[in-house]
Design a protein around this motif. Structure first.
Motif, PDB file in Angstrom:
ATOM      1  N   ALA A 182     -33.403   6.891   8.000  1.00  0.00           N
ATOM      2  CA  ALA A 182     -33.134   6.015   6.853  1.00  0.00           C
ATOM      3  C   ALA A 182     -32.642   4.652   7.321  1.00  0.00           C
ATOM      4  CB  ALA A 182     -32.110   6.673   5.935  1.00  0.00           C
ATOM      5  N   ILE A 183     -31.858   4.641   8.380  1.00  0.00           N
ATOM      6  CA  ILE A 183     -31.352   3.366   8.905  1.00  0.00           C
ATOM      7  C   ILE A 183     -32.481   2.557   9.528  1.00  0.00           C
ATOM      8  CG2 ILE A 183     -29.867   2.369  10.696  1.00  0.00           C
ATOM      9  CD1 ILE A 183     -27.935   4.755  10.117  1.00  0.00           C
ATOM     10  N   PHE A 184     -33.342   3.193  10.317  1.00  0.00           N
ATOM     11  CA  PHE A 184     -34.493   2.495  10.885  1.00  0.00           C
ATOM     12  C   PHE A 184     -35.389   1.938   9.782  1.00  0.00           C
ATOM     13  CE2 PHE A 184     -33.913   4.596  15.115  1.00  0.00           C
ATOM     14  CZ  PHE A 184     -34.030   3.447  15.887  1.00  0.00           C
ATOM     15  N   ALA A 185     -35.555   2.695   8.693  1.00  0.00           N
ATOM     16  CA  ALA A 185     -36.392   2.226   7.588  1.00  0.00           C
ATOM     17  C   ALA A 185     -35.844   0.934   6.990  1.00  0.00           C
ATOM     18  CB  ALA A 185     -36.498   3.312   6.516  1.00  0.00           C
ATOM     19  N   GLU A 210     -25.664  -4.860   5.339  1.00  0.00           N
ATOM     20  CA  GLU A 210     -25.948  -4.258   4.038  1.00  0.00           C
ATOM     21  C   GLU A 210     -26.517  -2.844   4.155  1.00  0.00           C
ATOM     22  OE1 GLU A 210     -28.420  -6.759   1.649  1.00  0.00           O
ATOM     23  OE2 GLU A 210     -27.229  -8.571   2.030  1.00  0.00           O
ATOM     24  N   ILE A 211     -26.953  -2.485   5.341  1.00  0.00           N
ATOM     25  CA  ILE A 211     -27.635  -1.201   5.522  1.00  0.00           C
ATOM     26  C   ILE A 211     -26.763  -0.007   5.133  1.00  0.00           C
ATOM     27  CG2 ILE A 211     -28.544   0.381   7.285  1.00  0.00           C
ATOM     28  CD1 ILE A 211     -29.925  -2.024   8.564  1.00  0.00           C
ATOM     29  N   MET A 235     -25.647   3.036  12.504  1.00  0.00           N
ATOM     30  CA  MET A 235     -26.293   1.721  12.464  1.00  0.00           C
ATOM     31  C   MET A 235     -25.765   0.818  13.573  1.00  0.00           C
ATOM     32  SD  MET A 235     -25.993  -1.716  11.551  1.00  0.00           S
ATOM     33  CE  MET A 235     -24.566  -1.802  10.471  1.00  0.00           C
ATOM     34  N   LEU A 236     -24.456   0.823  13.793  1.00  0.00           N
ATOM     35  CA  LEU A 236     -23.890  -0.023  14.840  1.00  0.00           C
ATOM     36  C   LEU A 236     -24.322   0.439  16.223  1.00  0.00           C
ATOM     37  CD1 LEU A 236     -20.293  -0.601  13.413  1.00  0.00           C
ATOM     38  CD2 LEU A 236     -22.100  -2.314  13.678  1.00  0.00           C
ATOM     39  N   ASP A 237     -24.440   1.756  16.409  1.00  0.00           N
ATOM     40  CA  ASP A 237     -24.945   2.254  17.682  1.00  0.00           C
ATOM     41  C   ASP A 237     -26.367   1.761  17.935  1.00  0.00           C
ATOM     42  OD1 ASP A 237     -22.597   3.573  18.168  1.00  0.00           O
ATOM     43  OD2 ASP A 237     -23.432   5.599  18.116  1.00  0.00           O
TER      44      ASP A 237
END
Length: 302
Positions: free
Chosen positions: A247-250, A260-261, A288-290
Motif C-alpha cells: 500500500a505504501i509503494f502504491a 501524506e502517505i 514508509m520512512l524505512d
C-alpha cells in the motif's frame, strides 16, 4: 482442555510500555489451560501470555514477564503438579518480558537466555530484572528434560536482542513472543523491530516443527486465546507486513507526498484487527520512512 477464568476483563489493560494495546473486553483476566499433554498456556491478567511444560523430571516455564506475573504462574504450576520448576526461559531482552526472573530463581529454577539478551540485562538492568543463570550462544540450543526436548531457536536480529522461539517437537507446541500478535496490527511505531528481518523470521517460523503456539500477545477471543495461536496466524502476520508495504509503494507510485502517505494508507481487510485506527498510521510511518530513507531491502511485488 479445561479453561479456568478467574474473572473477565472489564476494562483496557494497562501494562509496561502499553505493549498490549486495547485488549478485547471478553479476554479472561487470568487462566491456565492445557493446550497439549503436559503443556499449559498461562495468562496473568495483564495482557501477557506465558507457557509451562510439566514432565516427570521437572517443569519448564516460558516468559517470566514480571514478578507479579511470575508469582501467579508459580501458583498456577503448583495447582497442576508438585514437580520442581527446573528452568525459566527468557525470550528476549525487553524489560516487559524479561523481568520477574528473580522470582523463579528464588523458587529454585535456573533462568535461561540467549547471550545477546543476557549481555543486555547485565549491562542495562531494569528494576525487576535479574542476570540469567544459563547463557547460550549461536542459533540453536536444546534442553532435555523428562524425555522431552525443548528447542531454543535464535532467528536473528528481528526484534529486540536474543529473540528466541521455543519449540517442543514431541508436543507439537511452540512459544512465540512479540513476533506474532494475532488479530492486532503492529504495536505503535513497531519499536525495536527490524521489519525486513521480522518478515524473514516469520517465514522461518513457518518451517518449525509445531502445530499450536502460545503467543505472548494476542487479540483472539476468550475462547480462542487460551488454546494458542497457529501457523495461520504466523502467515497472517507476514501477510500484513506485505500488504502494508504494498500500500505504501502504491502511494509512492501515485506521486503522493511522503508526509501524506501514512494517513492515506488503508488496509480494510484488517479493519477489525485491534489497534487498526490508532496504530495503522504509525505502522505506515515506520515502514514508509524505512523505504523513503533507505537503503530498503525489499522491492514491491509484481
Amino acid at each position: 482442555m479445561k479453561l479456568t477464568n478467574l474473572r473477565s476483563f472489564a476494562a483496557t489493560a494497562v501494562v509496561a510500555f502499553g505493549v498490549t494495546g486495547p485488549l478485547q473486553a471478553d479476554m479472561p483476566l487470568s487462566y491456565t489451560n492445557e493446550i497439549a499433554p503436559g503443556v499449559y498456556s498461562f495468562g496473568g491478567g495483564n495482557g501477557y501470555h506465558s507457557m509451562f511444560l510439566v514432565t516427570d523430571e521437572g517443569v519448564v516455564a516460558f516468559e517470566t514477564v514480571n514478578s507479579t506475573h511470575s508469582e501467579k504462574m508459580i501458583e498456577a504450576i503448583s495447582g497442576v503438579t508438585d514437580q520442581p520448576i527446573e528452568f525459566a526461559m527468557h525470550s528476549h531482552n525487553h524489560w516487559d518480558h524479561a523481568s520477574g526472573g528473580g522470582v523463579f530463581q528464588a523458587a529454585g529454577a535456573e533462568t535461561v537466555a540467549h547471550t545477546l539478551a543476557a549481555q543486555y540485562l547485565a549491562a542495562v538492568p531494569g528494576q525487576d530484572t535479574s542476570v540469567p543463570d544459563i547463557v547460550w550462544d549461536g542459533n540453536r540450543h536444546d534442553i532435555e528434560i523428562g524425555g522431552v526436548t525443548v528447542q531454543l531457536h535464535y532467528l536473528g536480529l528481528n526484534h529486540g536482542l536474543g529473540m528466541t522461539v521455543f519449540v517442543i517437537p514431541e508436543k507439537r507446541v511452540a512459544y512465540i513472543a512479540d513476533l506474532v500478535t494475532p488479530n492486532r496490527v503492529g504495536f505503535n511505531i513497531m519499536p525495536d523491530f527490524n521489519i525486513g528481518e521480522w518478515e524473514r523470521t516469520l517465514g522461518e517460523i513457518l518451517e518449525l516443527d509445531f502445530d499450536v503456539a502460545v503467543c505472548s500477545h494476542t487479540e483472539l477471543s476468550a475462547e480462542e486465546a487460551p488454546n494458542g495461536c497457529t501457523k495461520t496466524h504466523v502467515e497472517e502476520e507476514r501477510q500484513f507486513i506485505v500488504d502494508l508495504r504494498g500500500a505504501i509503494f502504491a502511494e509512492f507510485q501515485k506521486g503522493t507526498p511522503a508526509n501524506e502517505i501514512p494517513t492515506r494508507v488503508a488496509l480494510p481487510q484488517y479493519a477489525e484487527w485491534v489497534g487498526y485506527d490508532e496504530w495503522l498510521p504509525m505502522n505506515a510511518w515506520r515502514v514508509m520512512l524505512d523505504i523513503w530513507m533507505g537503503p530498503y531491502p525489499w522491492v514491491p511485488e509484481g
